[in-house]
Design an enzyme around this catalytic site. Structure first.
Site, PDB file in Angstrom:
ATOM      1  CG  ASP A  36      -3.296 -13.268   4.007  1.00  0.00           C
ATOM      2  OD1 ASP A  36      -3.851 -12.608   4.902  1.00  0.00           O
ATOM      3  OD2 ASP A  36      -3.497 -13.070   2.795  1.00  0.00           O
ATOM      4  CD  GLU A  74     -10.287 -12.488   4.587  1.00  0.00           C
ATOM      5  OE1 GLU A  74     -10.973 -11.461   4.514  1.00  0.00           O
ATOM      6  OE2 GLU A  74      -9.115 -12.551   4.163  1.00  0.00           O
ATOM      7  N   GLY A 131       3.459 -10.806  -1.475  1.00  0.00           N
ATOM      8  CA  GLY A 131       2.924 -12.118  -1.136  1.00  0.00           C
ATOM      9  C   GLY A 131       2.930 -13.044  -2.340  1.00  0.00           C
ATOM     10  CG  ASN A 132       1.103 -17.059  -2.334  1.00  0.00           C
ATOM     11  OD1 ASN A 132       2.150 -17.666  -2.551  1.00  0.00           O
ATOM     12  ND2 ASN A 132       0.298 -17.361  -1.332  1.00  0.00           N
TER      13      ASN A 132
HETATM   14  O1  F6P Z   1      -3.499 -10.559   1.783  1.00  0.00           O
HETATM   15  C1  F6P Z   1      -3.774  -9.692   2.836  1.00  0.00           C
HETATM   16  C2  F6P Z   1      -5.254  -9.454   2.940  1.00  0.00           C
HETATM   17  O2  F6P Z   1      -5.480  -8.553   4.005  1.00  0.00           O
HETATM   18  C3  F6P Z   1      -6.108 -10.708   3.129  1.00  0.00           C
HETATM   19  O3  F6P Z   1      -6.082 -11.195   4.432  1.00  0.00           O
HETATM   20  C4  F6P Z   1      -7.447 -10.207   2.688  1.00  0.00           C
HETATM   21  O4  F6P Z   1      -8.242 -11.255   2.206  1.00  0.00           O
HETATM   22  C5  F6P Z   1      -7.104  -9.255   1.574  1.00  0.00           C
HETATM   23  O5  F6P Z   1      -5.750  -8.873   1.767  1.00  0.00           O
HETATM   24  C6  F6P Z   1      -7.943  -8.008   1.507  1.00  0.00           C
HETATM   25  O6  F6P Z   1      -7.563  -7.319   0.386  1.00  0.00           O
HETATM   26  P1  F6P Z   1      -7.931  -5.813   0.068  1.00  0.00           P
HETATM   27  O7  F6P Z   1      -7.155  -4.937   0.987  1.00  0.00           O
HETATM   28  O8  F6P Z   1      -7.517  -5.626  -1.353  1.00  0.00           O
HETATM   29  O9  F6P Z   1      -9.400  -5.703   0.283  1.00  0.00           O
END
Ligand code: F6P
Length: 357
Positions: free
Chosen positions: A136, A231, A111-112
């Site tokens: 996302d 979220e 991703g980013n």
């Molecule tokens: O970027 C994908 C994502 O699932 C987001 O939607 C979310 O905020 C984040 O990753 C959660 O990250 P982790 O799995 O590190 O808690």
């Protein structure tokens, strides 16, 4: 022509990673004399030299598999040039391991954050190709990232299931949808699941407006309400705050997630029985949808086609109905948020869905 390709998957996983890896590998084996090196756990493996030569058979039977056969990790971009306690110069280590693996190029699926580091490595002279993955859908330059549509399907299924039990009990259900700072996943699944209220990070809400909708429904024949809440959603007061100030404010006010807070506020303000629902990482798990299998395969094959042409420093994208690519330098680190005047926002408004604004 012989090409030695390193592949890594970095950041939060999503359905379709294995399908994309398979797409790169199968097309590369078909198109030229390819050797593929699998790098373990994203940039962590590139930094620490954890890799293995892959066999062709390892790319078989993974099209439908969730997660990533290579493992993943989060290696924040902001620390890439910072020497931390382990005293490792991460950029130098990645360059050294790239050379040690004798790679002609590196394919990074992420991703980013992943794209920012991919661009850094390209600037350092490595041959890099990015593939856009994330549930996302917040990557600039591509209409869709792979993983997104599967997550929309899953979140929609959650909303559908919540819908029936909400209706039976006349409850107000507040469903917290992932998406980080972008509201794409909430907008799509909210619309697909027939939510009454959709709250996005891009459109700050006023809880009084949300309460009005819930109260009107509570007093009508349809007593239940379905709220799809991103979220990253925030109210109008919080939206005016800087990130640190908002975090401090949330800590002081005992914040335990946006759905928890909104459910409690609605109980207090309207007197309805409001429940938070947190599907969490379920949204990122399991087998990719047919759409994502096709998209991931198309992205992977496009990456192999770019390798055949030795066209590097780019990331694959979907624009309109065409698979194409953008320069890494032009898209890395540019977030793609939901424009407040996006056609789908207007569609939702015209359907009577409230954004709480
Ligand atoms: O970027 C994908 C994502 O699932 C987001 O939607 C979310 O905020 C984040 O990753 C959660 O990250 P982790 O799995 O590190 O808690």
């Amino acid at each position: 022509m012989k090409r030695r390709i390193g592949i890594l998957t970095s950041g939060g996983d999503c359905p379709g990673l294995n399908a994309a890896i398979r797409g790169v590998a199968r097309a590369a084996y078909e198109m030229f004399d390819a050797e593929i090196v699998g790098i373990r756990d994203g940039y962590r493996g590139l930094i620490h030299g954890e890799w293995q030569e892959m066999k062709r058979s390892q790319f078989s039977g993974i099209l439908t598999l969730g997660g990533t056969i290579l493992g993943s990790s989060r290696q924040p971009f902001r620390n890439m040039r910072v020497i931390e306690d382990d005293k490792i110069d991460k950029v130098a280590a990645m360059k050294k391991n790239y050379a040690a693996m004798k790679l002609d190029c590196l394919v990074t699926l992420g991703g980013n954050g992943t794209h920012k580091t991919a661009n850094l490595l390209a600037e350092e002279g490595l041959n890099v190709i990015g593939l856009p993955k994330t549930i996302d859908n917040d990557l600039y330059g591509t209409d869709f990232t792979f993983g997104f549509h599967t997550a929309v399907d899953i979140a929609t299924d959650v909303i559908d299931r919540i819908h029936t039990t909400a209706a039976s009990h006349g409850r107000c259900m507040v469903i917290e949808i992932m998406g980080n700072k972008a509201g794409w996943l909430t907008l799509y699944s909210g619309l697909a699941g027939g939510a009454d209220v959709v709250l996005l990070p891009e459109i700050p809400y006023d809880i009084k407006e949300v309460a009005k909708v819930v109260e009107a429904r509570a007093n009508s024949k349809k007593a239940f309400s379905i709220l799809a809440v991103a979220e990253g959603a925030m109210d109008k007061k919080e939206a005016k705050m800087k990130k640190k100030e908002r975090e401090a404010y949330r800590q002081e006010t005992g914040f335990h997630g946006i759905a928890n807070r909104i459910a409690k506020e609605l109980c207090d303000m309207v007197g309805v029985e409001a429940r938070p629902v947190l599907p969490g990482h379920i949204q990122r798990g399991g087998s990719p949808s047919a759409y994502d299998r096709v998209l991931s395969t198309q992205f992977g094959v496009h990456a192999a086609q770019l390798i055949a042409k030795e066209e590097y420093g780019v990331t694959v994208a979907l624009v309109g109905n065409t698979i194409t690519h953008n320069k890494l330098s032009e898209i890395a680190g540019v977030p793609k948020l939901v424009p407040t005047d996006h056609q789908m926002v207007q569609v939702a408004r015209d359907m009577g869905i409230s954004f709480g604004d």
